[in-house]
Every structure is written in structure tokens, then in C-alpha cells.
Design a protein around this motif. Structure first.
Motif: not given
Length: 551
Positions: A24, A32, A106, A210, A214, A218, A224
Motif C-alpha cells: 500500500f 496501517r 482498511f 485489497c 486501494y 487512490k 478510505f
């Protein structure tokens, strides 16, 4: 008013090393998750549960971070986890714990605050979110509730307490006496559960989803948050369809018992001129060779990494003399597990033991699930009904036992060797509906030969190939893209791949032995994109299997 204190628990006790991959941008899922934990309301301490697999990298990733400590065991079970959570919550004088897995990139700060506020407002003992895809929301647990769960995990739920820690393990322990707890939930603006999406990086199929989510968020400048990401995931093909999780492989062309509610035997006869019977003559079609099977499994490992491999994609796998060799090839890969769906009439203790001897010495599966599971097709509660539901049971009756008795005994033989992983199955049609309750009552008992396990399967009329014999319509009110189209692959004995199981022996989209598995899988994309736009071609428009699922 005294200030509230919370403690945040992140479970990385069995996560694969992929939780530390920086996919990520410059951050990993673990990074994260730690950032999310630091922002949790009233947080006074962050505790990460690590194992032998994750300890070193977790220490490096958490080095220098405020409030973060690691708790290590070589391998955690549910009881150990809850006991440690309760002790640390009490030791740090916290009012409640906030818990999640560390492989979820997330986790939503805003949703977490809403869950905590709901928890405090209604003086709840357990609170989470409901309706969202898995991976956006933590569980919030009162300190007192944790104490009660410790006693459950060591008492009435001891069997579950001794299992590996999985998502849902905490709630499973609460079921020891669910009515003892005040439970609250934050409800999502839309129910996304039918899509069965899970945003974690524990397996390649989920990790790819995932990464796609992501990247798409973006590119489209999407916030998010759980709400916005859920809507985005719902409309993004690359998120919903990543890799196959279930491979239904036809290693055997021949049948034993032939039923009258699937079209395989008749489609086979139409194509090859004879019924697919082992002792029959005329069709001359060979089973899948061990060499071809091994090549396909190697492709599955390289492509999906983890999956369930069924050896029952049409035909009876017990007609293959060296079935244990096929099982051994699959189980040599810890990411793969085996499903065998059988009539049971050909099962012998020797066959069962040969497979059990392999299953019991292989490494633990990466998903902590069983290495081998069995489905025994019965479809009736009495011998008379069983004979009426199939066309050739007399071929397997003998002076000592009927075919029905042999099939029932297969459940006992298998459950003694694979306890808890054997499921007698009942396909529900108009003709056997009168025995559904009798079947359920017998097999649901813990003292039954299956230890209480069973499957009630809906009838599949194969998009009109079979008569519509459904006693009830279970379809959702609103159509969704086909679960099988985005998760399953059926591979016939010659390597050909139909678009799905509904096509039986027709409409091959490619051959995995000639073109490669990935190339064939990508040929499904156009059909899935159309379904995402509510366009349903030929058989898909008449199908009602789209909402059912395997794994």
C-alpha cells in the motif's frame, strides 16, 4: 465523570508474513493497522499478539512506537488469547477492549468511533458493525464480558477455546450463553454481506482484492471510509473477481450410483454413446491421469496459493483406484485442502485409512482448516426413498447390505478417521421433501454417525436442463453477480474448463493443460463484467445458482 480508558488488541498470532509486505504505497497492512490502533478513542495501550512466524517482523515494524507492546506465544489458541486479553484489560484498568486482526488494511477510524460511542451509550458488553464487508470494523468488548468469556472458553466452550484463533472466534465463545451479554451493532447503510467480501491480506485471493481496492480508491480520489470503500468494491470487477478459491476437478469420468436430479450421466451418454459406469462398455473415456493432475495442482499453487480442491467434478472419485495418490499431491502444498464428494457405496475401511494416513501427517493448512473434508450424498432418510431417488441402487445391493446401508456406513467409517469433517448431504427436491425433517433430526444429533454435521443442499435445475423440482424458491430479491463465476473453476478430465458447472460437458472456454490456468481464468472476465452491469447472457439469465457458494 471519570475518563474512559480503552486497550487495543491486534492479533498477528498466525498471520502470514504477507501482513508485512509494503503493498500500500510504502506501508504494509500491519503498518496501517497500527496507525488505526493509535487513533482509537480513549486508547491507553496497544497490544499485538505475535507468533513464531510474525514475532521478528512485528518487533521491527513496531519499534519506537508509543504505547505498543508485543505478547508472544509460539502458537495461540482462542482460550489463551481471551485469557490474556482479560488479564491485560484488568491490569491496565481499562473499561473496554477494542480488538481486530492485524492483517486488515482498511480499519475505519470513523466507524470505530461510532462503534465505541454506541457501546458506551447503551452500556453494551459487546459491540461491532453489521452489514459491511468484513475487515472495516473492530469488535469492542467490555472488561467484565471478557472475564465471563474466559470461563466459557475453559468450560462450556472448551472445544472452541482450544482451536486456532480465526475471525469470529471471540463471538463463537460468547455463544456459550449469548443471552448473558448485552450486544449492540452499528448498522451499515446497505447490507453488503451477500457479496461475501473480506478485506484482509491473509490469503492471496484476499490480498489481491485489497490491493485492487486501494489502487482504485487512490485513482478515483475516494475517501478510505467503510461506506465509500464498500460502494466502490461493489462496482469494481478487479476487487470482486481476483483468483479462484475453489477448484472442482474431475479426476473420475465414471459414476457409481446415478441419480436422476443431475444431468451428467445423460449428457455423458449423449456425447460418448454410453453411460459413465465403471463396469459398462462403450464410452472408452479415460480418467484424469496422475501426471496431468499434478501439473494442474502445480498451476493452482502458483496462481492461487491457497484454495480448496474438490476431486468430485462429475464422476465418482472412489472409482479411481489410486485416489490416495491424488490426495497426496494436493496436500503436499499447505495452502491447499481437499474435498471429496462421494456416494459412499464403494468406500472401504482400507480406502479411508489410506487417505487418513496422509491427511494426519501433513502440515497444518495455512487457513487452519481441515486437510480433508468429505460429503456423502444420501438425499433420503429411508431405504425406499433412496432407491426411488436413484436409478441403479440395485447394482450395489448384496445379500448382506443394501446400497443405502453402505452409504450410511460410509459416514461412520469416515467420521471415525476424520472427526467433524464428514457431512451427509440431502438435496432438497419435491420427491424427498417429506423426509427432510426425518433426515435432519437423525443426522443433527451429536450422537449420530456424523457427530451432528449435515448439509441441506438446494436443488439445481441446471438452467433448464433438468425439470424444476424445487420445493421452495430461496433466491434473493435482487440479482447479484455470480459467486461461482468469480470464485470457482471446474476442470474436466481432459483439462477443458466449462464456463461453470452448469454447462456440464459443454462450452469450454479453454484448456488449462494447453493454455495455462491463468489464461483460461482471465477468459471469465468479460462475462463477469457484464453481470456487474446487470447483463445476463444465455444460461446465466435462467440460472438460480448465482447466490450459492462453496468456499
Amino acid at each position: 465523570m471519570e475518563k474512559m480508558k480503552s486497550i487495543v488488541f491486534l492479533y498477528a498470532g498466525f498471520c502470514t508474513e504477507s501482513v508485512f509486505d509494503k503493498v500500500f504505497d510504502s506501508k504494509s497492512s500491519f503498518d496501517r493497522a497500527l496507525e488505526w490502533a493509535a487513533s482509537v478513542d480513549y486508547c491507553s495501550k496497544i497490544v499485538v499478539f505475535v507468533s513464531e512466524t510474525t514475532k521478528k517482523q512485528a518487533e521491527s515494524a513496531a519499534a519506537g512506537l508509543e504505547k505498543v507492546t508485543l505478547e508472544y506465544l509460539e502458537s495461540w489458541n482462542v482460550s489463551q488469547l481471551i485469557k490474556k486479553m482479560s488479564a491485560l484489560t484488568e491490569e491496565n484498568q481499562c473499561d473496554f477492549a477494542v480488538y481486530s486482526f492485524a492483517d486488515r488494511p482498511f480499519l475505519d477510524n470513523g466507524l470505530t468511533s461510532e462503534i465505541i460511542n454506541t457501546h458506551l451509550k447503551y452500556i453494551a458488553e459487546y459491540t461491532t458493525a453489521d452489514g459491511y464487508p468484513s475487515g472495516f470494523a473492530p469488535e469492542v468488548i467490555d472488561a467484565g464480558a471478557l472475564k465471563i468469556m474466559v470461563s466459557f472458553a475453559e468450560g462450556v466452550k472448551k472445544e472452541e477455546g482450544e482451536k486456532f484463533v480465526l475471525p469470529g472466534s471471540i463471538f463463537e465463545i460468547m455463544k456459550g450463553d449469548i443471552n448473558s451479554f448485552d450486544i449492540e451493532a452499528v448498522i451499515a447503510p446497505k447490507d453488503w454481506r451477500l457479496l461475501r467480501m473480506e478485506f484482509s491480506v491473509s490469503q492471496k485471493i484476499k490480498r489481491e482484492a485489497c490491493i485492487a481496492l486501494y489502487k482504485t480508491a487512490k485513482e478515483k480520489n475516494i475517501q478510505f471510509t467503510a461506506d465509500k470503500l464498500s460502494y466502490l468494491a461493489e462496482e469494481t470487477a478487479e476487487v470482486q473477481k481476483t483468483l479462484p478459491a475453489f477448484y472442482n476437478i474431475q479426476i473420475a469420468r465414471n459414476c457409481a450410483i446415478i441419480d436422476d436430479f443431475t444431468p451428467y450421466a445423460y449428457q455423458f451418454k449423449k456425447k460418448y454413446g454410453a453411460l459413465p459406469l465403471k463396469n459398462g462398455k462403450g464410452h472408452g473415456q479415460l480418467d484424469m491421469s496422475l501426471d496431468d493432475f499434478s501439473k494442474i495442482i502445480s498451476q493452482i499453487v502458483a496462481f492461487s496459493e491457497s484454495a480448496v480442491v474438490s476431486l468430485s467434478g462429475w464422476g465418482e472419485p472412489l472409482t479411481v483406484e489410486n485416489l490416495a495418490d491424488y490426495v497426496s499431491i494436493v496436500l503436499a502444498n499447505p495452502g491447499l485442502s481437499v474435498l471429496i464428494e462421494t456416494d459412499g457405496v464403494l468406500l472401504t475401511p482400507q480406502i479411508a485409512e489410506s487417505i487418513a494416513n496422509i491427511a494426519h501427517i501433513v502440515p497444518v493448512r495455512t487457513d487452519r482448516g481441515p486437510s480433508v473434508s468429505w460429503i456423502v450424498k444420501l438425499d433420503a432418510a429411508t431405504e425406499e426413498k433412496y432407491a426411488r431417488m436413484h436409478i441403479n441402487t440395485a447394482d450395489f445391493d448384496d445379500a448382506e447390505k443394501s446400497a443405502f446401508t453402505k452409504a450410511k456406513e460410509a459416514v461412520s467409517i469416515l467420521n471415525n478417521l476424520f472427526p467433524g469433517d464428514v457431512y451427509p448431504q440431502f438435496i432438497r427436491v419435491n420427491e424427498n421433501e417429506d423426509e427432510l425433517e426425518q433426515f435432519y433430526r437423525f443426522w443433527h444429533e451429536k450422537k449420530s454417525p456424523s457427530s451432528g454435521n449435515l448439509i441441506i443442499q438446494k436443488y439445481d435445475y441446471f438452467c433448464g436442463k433438468q425439470p424444476d423440482r424445487k420445493p421452495a424458491d430461496l433466491s434473493p430479491l435482487h440479482r447479484i453477480p455470480c459467486w461461482h463465476l468469480k470464485r470457482d473453476m471446474t476442470i474436466l478430465a481432459d483439462g477443458n474448463v466449462p464456463l461453470c458447472r452448469e454447462y456440464v460437458l459443454s462450452y469450454s472456454v479453454g484448456n488449462v493443460l494447453e493454455e495455462g490456468l491463468e489464461a483460461v481464468w482471465n477468459k471469465f472476465n468479460e462475462r463477469f463484467l457484464k453481470q456487474l452491469n446487470n447483463e445476463y447472457e444465455d444460461k446465466c439469465g435462467a440460472c438460480d445458482e448465482y447466490y450459492t457458494f462453496n468456499f
